[in-house]
Design a protein around this motif. Structure first.
Motif, PDB file in Angstrom:
ATOM      1  N   PRO A 144       0.819  -1.206   0.000  1.00  0.00           N
ATOM      2  CA  PRO A 144       0.000   0.000   0.000  1.00  0.00           C
ATOM      3  C   PRO A 144       0.859   1.266   0.000  1.00  0.00           C
ATOM      4  O   PRO A 144       1.901   1.340   0.649  1.00  0.00           O
ATOM      5  CB  PRO A 144      -0.796  -0.122   1.306  1.00  0.00           C
ATOM      6  N   GLY A 145       0.408   2.256  -0.759  1.00  0.00           N
ATOM      7  CA  GLY A 145       1.126   3.514  -0.865  1.00  0.00           C
ATOM      8  C   GLY A 145       2.020   3.605  -2.076  1.00  0.00           C
ATOM      9  O   GLY A 145       2.388   4.706  -2.500  1.00  0.00           O
ATOM     10  N   VAL A 146       2.407   2.461  -2.625  1.00  0.00           N
ATOM     11  CA  VAL A 146       3.170   2.446  -3.874  1.00  0.00           C
ATOM     12  C   VAL A 146       2.199   2.685  -5.028  1.00  0.00           C
ATOM     13  O   VAL A 146       1.059   2.220  -5.001  1.00  0.00           O
ATOM     14  CB  VAL A 146       3.903   1.103  -4.042  1.00  0.00           C
ATOM     15  N   ARG A 147       2.632   3.423  -6.024  1.00  0.00           N
ATOM     16  CA  ARG A 147       1.781   3.691  -7.184  1.00  0.00           C
ATOM     17  C   ARG A 147       2.125   2.745  -8.332  1.00  0.00           C
ATOM     18  O   ARG A 147       3.225   2.198  -8.391  1.00  0.00           O
ATOM     19  CB  ARG A 147       1.960   5.140  -7.641  1.00  0.00           C
ATOM     20  N   ASN A 192       2.807   3.589 -11.320  1.00  0.00           N
ATOM     21  CA  ASN A 192       3.948   4.120 -12.066  1.00  0.00           C
ATOM     22  C   ASN A 192       5.260   3.942 -11.309  1.00  0.00           C
ATOM     23  O   ASN A 192       6.328   3.913 -11.924  1.00  0.00           O
ATOM     24  CB  ASN A 192       3.737   5.590 -12.446  1.00  0.00           C
ATOM     25  N   ASP A 193       5.211   3.816  -9.967  1.00  0.00           N
ATOM     26  CA  ASP A 193       6.435   3.502  -9.218  1.00  0.00           C
ATOM     27  C   ASP A 193       6.955   2.121  -9.607  1.00  0.00           C
ATOM     28  O   ASP A 193       8.169   1.921  -9.781  1.00  0.00           O
ATOM     29  CB  ASP A 193       6.171   3.540  -7.711  1.00  0.00           C
ATOM     30  N   ILE A 194       6.040   1.162  -9.715  1.00  0.00           N
ATOM     31  CA  ILE A 194       6.438  -0.192 -10.131  1.00  0.00           C
ATOM     32  C   ILE A 194       6.990  -0.168 -11.552  1.00  0.00           C
ATOM     33  O   ILE A 194       7.992  -0.832 -11.861  1.00  0.00           O
ATOM     34  CB  ILE A 194       5.240  -1.156 -10.023  1.00  0.00           C
ATOM     35  N   VAL A 195       6.379   0.622 -12.423  1.00  0.00           N
ATOM     36  CA  VAL A 195       6.869   0.744 -13.796  1.00  0.00           C
ATOM     37  C   VAL A 195       8.280   1.317 -13.811  1.00  0.00           C
ATOM     38  O   VAL A 195       9.169   0.833 -14.530  1.00  0.00           O
ATOM     39  CB  VAL A 195       5.908   1.614 -14.632  1.00  0.00           C
ATOM     40  N   ALA A 196       8.517   2.350 -12.999  1.00  0.00           N
ATOM     41  CA  ALA A 196       9.845   2.975 -12.957  1.00  0.00           C
ATOM     42  C   ALA A 196      10.901   2.003 -12.440  1.00  0.00           C
ATOM     43  O   ALA A 196      12.001   1.894 -13.012  1.00  0.00           O
ATOM     44  CB  ALA A 196       9.807   4.231 -12.087  1.00  0.00           C
ATOM     45  N   LEU A 197      10.591   1.301 -11.354  1.00  0.00           N
ATOM     46  CA  LEU A 197      11.544   0.340 -10.796  1.00  0.00           C
ATOM     47  C   LEU A 197      11.833  -0.788 -11.783  1.00  0.00           C
ATOM     48  O   LEU A 197      12.977  -1.252 -11.897  1.00  0.00           O
ATOM     49  CB  LEU A 197      10.992  -0.233  -9.491  1.00  0.00           C
ATOM     50  N   SER A 198      10.815  -1.213 -12.505  1.00  0.00           N
ATOM     51  CA  SER A 198      10.989  -2.297 -13.472  1.00  0.00           C
ATOM     52  C   SER A 198      11.863  -1.850 -14.640  1.00  0.00           C
ATOM     53  O   SER A 198      12.747  -2.594 -15.091  1.00  0.00           O
ATOM     54  CB  SER A 198       9.626  -2.772 -13.986  1.00  0.00           C
ATOM     55  N   ASN A 232       2.629  -2.770 -18.535  1.00  0.00           N
ATOM     56  CA  ASN A 232       1.274  -2.554 -18.048  1.00  0.00           C
ATOM     57  C   ASN A 232       1.264  -2.793 -16.547  1.00  0.00           C
ATOM     58  O   ASN A 232       1.805  -3.802 -16.071  1.00  0.00           O
ATOM     59  CB  ASN A 232       0.282  -3.509 -18.717  1.00  0.00           C
ATOM     60  N   ALA A 233       0.673  -1.867 -15.798  1.00  0.00           N
ATOM     61  CA  ALA A 233       0.544  -2.008 -14.344  1.00  0.00           C
ATOM     62  C   ALA A 233      -0.879  -1.622 -13.980  1.00  0.00           C
ATOM     63  O   ALA A 233      -1.253  -0.445 -14.081  1.00  0.00           O
ATOM     64  CB  ALA A 233       1.558  -1.121 -13.626  1.00  0.00           C
ATOM     65  N   ILE A 234      -1.671  -2.592 -13.579  1.00  0.00           N
ATOM     66  CA  ILE A 234      -3.108  -2.394 -13.415  1.00  0.00           C
ATOM     67  C   ILE A 234      -3.515  -2.924 -12.047  1.00  0.00           C
ATOM     68  O   ILE A 234      -3.149  -4.047 -11.682  1.00  0.00           O
ATOM     69  CB  ILE A 234      -3.879  -3.106 -14.542  1.00  0.00           C
ATOM     70  N   SER A 235      -4.252  -2.135 -11.281  1.00  0.00           N
ATOM     71  CA  SER A 235      -4.560  -2.535  -9.911  1.00  0.00           C
ATOM     72  C   SER A 235      -5.982  -2.154  -9.526  1.00  0.00           C
ATOM     73  O   SER A 235      -6.589  -1.248 -10.117  1.00  0.00           O
ATOM     74  CB  SER A 235      -3.577  -1.861  -8.939  1.00  0.00           C
ATOM     75  N   GLY A 236      -6.479  -2.878  -8.504  1.00  0.00           N
ATOM     76  CA  GLY A 236      -7.764  -2.539  -7.897  1.00  0.00           C
ATOM     77  C   GLY A 236      -8.904  -2.513  -8.886  1.00  0.00           C
ATOM     78  O   GLY A 236      -9.076  -3.414  -9.711  1.00  0.00           O
ATOM     79  N   GLU A 237      -9.707  -1.446  -8.800  1.00  0.00           N
ATOM     80  CA  GLU A 237     -10.889  -1.324  -9.647  1.00  0.00           C
ATOM     81  C   GLU A 237     -10.553  -1.104 -11.119  1.00  0.00           C
ATOM     82  O   GLU A 237     -11.435  -1.168 -11.979  1.00  0.00           O
ATOM     83  CB  GLU A 237     -11.786  -0.176  -9.156  1.00  0.00           C
ATOM     84  N   ARG A 238      -9.275  -0.873 -11.438  1.00  0.00           N
ATOM     85  CA  ARG A 238      -8.865  -0.715 -12.832  1.00  0.00           C
ATOM     86  C   ARG A 238      -8.703  -2.062 -13.549  1.00  0.00           C
ATOM     87  O   ARG A 238      -8.502  -2.101 -14.766  1.00  0.00           O
ATOM     88  CB  ARG A 238      -7.555   0.068 -12.933  1.00  0.00           C
ATOM     89  N   CYS A 239      -8.786  -3.165 -12.797  1.00  0.00           N
ATOM     90  CA  CYS A 239      -8.520  -4.482 -13.397  1.00  0.00           C
ATOM     91  C   CYS A 239      -9.615  -4.931 -14.363  1.00  0.00           C
ATOM     92  O   CYS A 239      -9.353  -5.755 -15.240  1.00  0.00           O
ATOM     93  CB  CYS A 239      -8.358  -5.529 -12.292  1.00  0.00           C
ATOM     94  N   ASN A 240     -10.809  -4.423 -14.191  1.00  0.00           N
ATOM     95  CA  ASN A 240     -11.929  -4.902 -15.001  1.00  0.00           C
ATOM     96  C   ASN A 240     -12.819  -3.725 -15.389  1.00  0.00           C
ATOM     97  O   ASN A 240     -13.398  -3.102 -14.502  1.00  0.00           O
ATOM     98  CB  ASN A 240     -12.732  -5.946 -14.216  1.00  0.00           C
ATOM     99  N   ARG A 279      -2.189   5.497  -9.972  1.00  0.00           N
ATOM    100  CA  ARG A 279      -3.094   5.039  -8.915  1.00  0.00           C
ATOM    101  C   ARG A 279      -2.301   4.469  -7.736  1.00  0.00           C
ATOM    102  O   ARG A 279      -1.355   3.704  -7.909  1.00  0.00           O
ATOM    103  CB  ARG A 279      -4.031   3.953  -9.452  1.00  0.00           C
ATOM    104  N   LEU A 280      -2.715   4.841  -6.519  1.00  0.00           N
ATOM    105  CA  LEU A 280      -2.127   4.289  -5.304  1.00  0.00           C
ATOM    106  C   LEU A 280      -2.656   2.886  -5.056  1.00  0.00           C
ATOM    107  O   LEU A 280      -3.872   2.653  -5.087  1.00  0.00           O
ATOM    108  CB  LEU A 280      -2.454   5.177  -4.101  1.00  0.00           C
ATOM    109  N   ILE A 281      -1.746   1.969  -4.819  1.00  0.00           N
ATOM    110  CA  ILE A 281      -2.125   0.584  -4.529  1.00  0.00           C
ATOM    111  C   ILE A 281      -2.571   0.483  -3.085  1.00  0.00           C
ATOM    112  O   ILE A 281      -1.954   1.067  -2.181  1.00  0.00           O
ATOM    113  CB  ILE A 281      -0.948  -0.348  -4.853  1.00  0.00           C
ATOM    114  N   ARG A 282      -3.637  -0.287  -2.846  1.00  0.00           N
ATOM    115  CA  ARG A 282      -4.287  -0.352  -1.528  1.00  0.00           C
ATOM    116  C   ARG A 282      -4.331  -1.799  -1.023  1.00  0.00           C
ATOM    117  O   ARG A 282      -4.208  -2.742  -1.807  1.00  0.00           O
ATOM    118  CB  ARG A 282      -5.702   0.223  -1.618  1.00  0.00           C
TER     119      ARG A 282
END
Length: 432
Positions: A225-228, A230-236, A252-260, A269-272
């Motif tokens: 939680p708290g990581v976005r 785009n943070d994962i994209v940057a680290l990758s 592609n980095a897709i989380s939460g309600e954006r998955c469907n 988006r902030l990951i929760r």
């Protein structure tokens, strides 16, 4: 003149893929060593040119004029950087059994003359046509080079045969027609050549997949939680380039309600806690691509999220079990759910969710496997093909979803999976 400097003198031996189906496919280090035979780049270059000539001989065309940078690399083993991918500033001509001609961006042609000793130096030329229309046709460059190309085709004795063109600017097609050149679809000729990978290509694809294995372990550790997204994209991106990637095409980095429904992108988006998240890593090593999805949950998972993952896993396992030489792609697509069963109006609307596609110098090569195309137009799966299989399952909660993708190499008896980050069960990152 050495054999390396005479690429027109290929032998039947150059068409052999030199597969070694024993134990697990190797994922070598990226350096050259004297104590192991790793990727043989001379063999790779000669195989690709031999495959292209064979495909050309099996077609109605006598020559190939190429603007697609993947095709230019496949035929000539030249590459000047990812910046040129969409510029349409380079082109290549292959006429019958002659050596390839490469027109490159200014001084790059001189670089090839000095450092690409598998090409004939006087076939490495500086030249440019339209650069996506930024050089207007009335400047005359397209007419100039169309005339030059027509003369080279005539000199090679191929003037009475069509020319296969993969793609070009509209004004270039007109210029070629004005020179009396009959144009046919050269992309199909090139894709046919690129279907079957030799041992060196398979090793490069395996090395590329091994890099992504490591990125997913990093994501597993960083996802909280708290990581976005785009943070994962940057680290990758950072890790991939540190490992030697020559192009991170997209993540592609897709989380939460954006998955469907699946948006095929990333945001800030902030990951929760409790989010279901899935990622796709598209990158290349020495030009050879990955397409490699994994799904994680953050901290915990609900029954609906677990159920979606189990279904996605079942569908991908069923398709992997079908992969062996001689099976046709319709039989693979049939094991996947229909679009309607997932809430889509038709297969076009669900295209790319239950999906298979070849991997090589391009992200999408042959075979393409989809209920939208394969049921009516099946292709035969052959030894030496390398492709990715992807499944997607929306969760019953209405917004979560699971997405899994495995990369497979078709062997003589079945297939071997080369995407090895664990995905048999739903991974829970930073479990509570």
């Amino acid at each position: 003149m050495t054999r390396a400097l005479m690429p027109n003198l290929l032998t039947p031996q150059d068409l052999k893929p030199n597969w070694e189906w024993r134990d697990r496919l190797p994922a070598w280090g990226h350096t050259s060593v004297d104590f192991e035979r790793r990727v043989d780049h001379d063999r790779l270059r000669r195989y690709r040119l031999a495959r292209t000539r064979q495909s050309l001989q099996n077609s109605p065309a006598g020559s190939l004029l190429l603007f697609d940078v993947n095709n230019i690399r496949y035929v000539s083993a030249t590459k000047i950087g990812e910046w040129e991918r969409d510029k349409m500033c380079r082109f290549c001509l292959l006429t019958g059994d002659d050596s390839p001609y490469v027109w490159d961006f200014g001084s790059a042609a001189v670089h090839h003359q000095r450092h690409s000793d598998w090409l004939e130096p006087d076939h490495c030329l500086a030249g440019v046509v339209g650069m996506r229309g930024t050089i207007p046709p009335e400047f005359g460059l397209m007419k100039k080079y169309a005339k030059m190309i027509a003369q080279l085709i005539k000199d090679a004795g191929m003037a009475d045969m069509p020319v296969g063109v993969d793609y070009a600017e509209t004004a270039m097609f007109h210029a070629l027609q004005e020179e009396g050149i009959k144009v046919i679809d050269g992309q199909q000729i090139m894709l046919a050549a690129r279907e079957i990978k030799n041992w060196d290509e398979i090793q490069l694809l395996t090395q590329a997949a091994a890099m992504v294995d490591g990125v997913y372990h990093m994501i597993y550790e960083e996802l909280k939680p708290g990581v976005r997204e785009n943070d994962i994209v940057a680290l990758s991106n950072k890790l991939l380039y540190e490992m030697g990637s020559d192009d991170v095409e997209a993540i592609n980095a897709i989380s939460g309600e954006r998955c469907n429904p699946h948006p095929h992108n990333f945001t800030d988006r902030l990951i929760r806690p409790g989010d279901q998240c899935f990622f796709d890593i598209l990158q290349s090593y020495q030009g050879y691509r990955t397409c490699y999805y994994r799904t994680f949950n953050v901290g915990r998972a609900t029954p609906a999220q677990n159920d979606a993952y189990v279904k996605a896993r079942e569908w991908i396992d069923a398709s992997i079990a079908m992969i062996k030489p001689g099976v046709t792609t319709d039989k693979v697509a049939e094991v996947w759910p229909t679009a309607e069963s997932l809430g889509f109006p038709n297969e076009d609307a669900a295209f790319g969710l239950q999906f298979g596609h070849g991997l090589g110098l391009a992200l999408h090569e042959r075979p393409i496997i989809s209920r939208a195309v394969s049921l009516d137009h099946p292709m035969e799966i052959q030894t030496g093909m390398v492709f990715a299989l992807e499944t997607y399952c929306p969760a019953a909660d209405g917004y979560s979803a699971a997405r899994i993708e495995e990369e497979v190499v078709v062997t003589e008896t079945g297939c071997e999976v080369i995407s090895l980050f664990p995905a048999e069960e739903l991974p829970i990152a930073n479990r509570y």
